[in-house]
Design an enzyme around this catalytic site. Sequence first.
Site, PDB file in Angstrom:
ATOM      1  CG  ASP A  40      10.167  -1.771  -0.559  1.00  0.00           C
ATOM      2  OD1 ASP A  40       9.086  -2.344  -0.675  1.00  0.00           O
ATOM      3  OD2 ASP A  40      10.429  -0.978   0.367  1.00  0.00           O
ATOM      4  CG  ASP A  66      11.739   7.894  -2.582  1.00  0.00           C
ATOM      5  OD1 ASP A  66      10.490   7.777  -2.622  1.00  0.00           O
ATOM      6  OD2 ASP A  66      12.314   8.842  -2.022  1.00  0.00           O
ATOM      7  CB  VAL A  67       7.372   5.651  -6.119  1.00  0.00           C
ATOM      8  CG1 VAL A  67       7.666   4.185  -6.391  1.00  0.00           C
ATOM      9  CG2 VAL A  67       6.563   5.814  -4.838  1.00  0.00           C
ATOM     10  CG  ASN A  93       2.169  -3.181  -4.057  1.00  0.00           C
ATOM     11  OD1 ASN A  93       0.990  -3.380  -3.767  1.00  0.00           O
ATOM     12  ND2 ASN A  93       3.163  -3.429  -3.205  1.00  0.00           N
ATOM     13  CE1 TYR A 159      -3.317   3.414   1.032  1.00  0.00           C
ATOM     14  CE2 TYR A 159      -5.589   3.012   1.682  1.00  0.00           C
ATOM     15  CZ  TYR A 159      -4.404   2.557   1.143  1.00  0.00           C
ATOM     16  OH  TYR A 159      -4.295   1.251   0.725  1.00  0.00           O
ATOM     17  CE  LYS A 163      -3.761   2.423  -2.349  1.00  0.00           C
ATOM     18  NZ  LYS A 163      -2.777   1.667  -3.164  1.00  0.00           N
ATOM     19  CB  THR A 194       0.177  -6.871   4.513  1.00  0.00           C
ATOM     20  OG1 THR A 194      -0.370  -5.715   5.175  1.00  0.00           O
ATOM     21  CG2 THR A 194      -0.622  -7.174   3.256  1.00  0.00           C
TER      22      THR A 194
END
Length: 263
Positions: A40, A66-67, A93, A159, A163, A194
């Site tokens: 994460d 950090d993606v 994810n 977003y 996706k 969440t």
Amino acid sequence: MTDTTRFAGYGVLITGAARGIGAATARRFAEEGARVLVTDVDVPAAEEAAAGLRELGLTAEAFGCDVGDRASVAAAVQRAVDAFGSLDVLVNNACHCTPDAPLFEDETDDEWAADLDITLTGAFRCARAALPHLAESGRGAVVNVGSVNGLTDFGNHAYSAAKAGLGSLTRTLAGHAAARGVRVNLVVPGTVRTAAWEGREEQLDSMRDLYPLGRVGEPEDIAAAITFLASRDASWITGTTLVVDGGITAVNSGFQEYRRSKS
């Protein structure tokens, strides 16, 4: 009851795993015998999540990732290989969601780019770094975490576009990776309880009436789908989209309610 041996000997890397769906998925894999790298961008939270799994007698390590940064992704993949001896499963994810501006013309380039870079390009970076190791394992699998936003209009322009793009990437990568023995699939959650809903629990619970199954999702619902697609139980499944959404994209609840009110 979970199978505590289904992923025995597996090395698993999960992005965005400090909380929510990622944390529940890490726990599910670990409970089923996997060695899990909890990654994460929030390193203290990742460390806390991994420590919680170790307290249960499970195998987990934390690693900052950090993606949005290619070097960070490469370091995380290498850490998984070094720590576990192999990388067998990648779960993409991590995501980023910027609230929409009131008017579409007020959306900024930076906000659009941030959502696409983390949500879509981040998955690309992780898959690119992991694929050689997944192929080498002989049982490699990638599970991408999408959203119903990528299927129909639930708001959030950038977003949702990211996706939707993740769905396309899943299919094209599945076609490429199949010859290398790696399966690639997509899980599409609906509304899930969440940390993003903290302080808005009443609003979240009110959404249950929109869902044909009468409730919003829990992180464990999505974790179960992810682990299924990563497992040998799904050994002849690749390039597919598994929608886990309580029926909201299959049933137009608003229309059904309107029809009932007029009958």
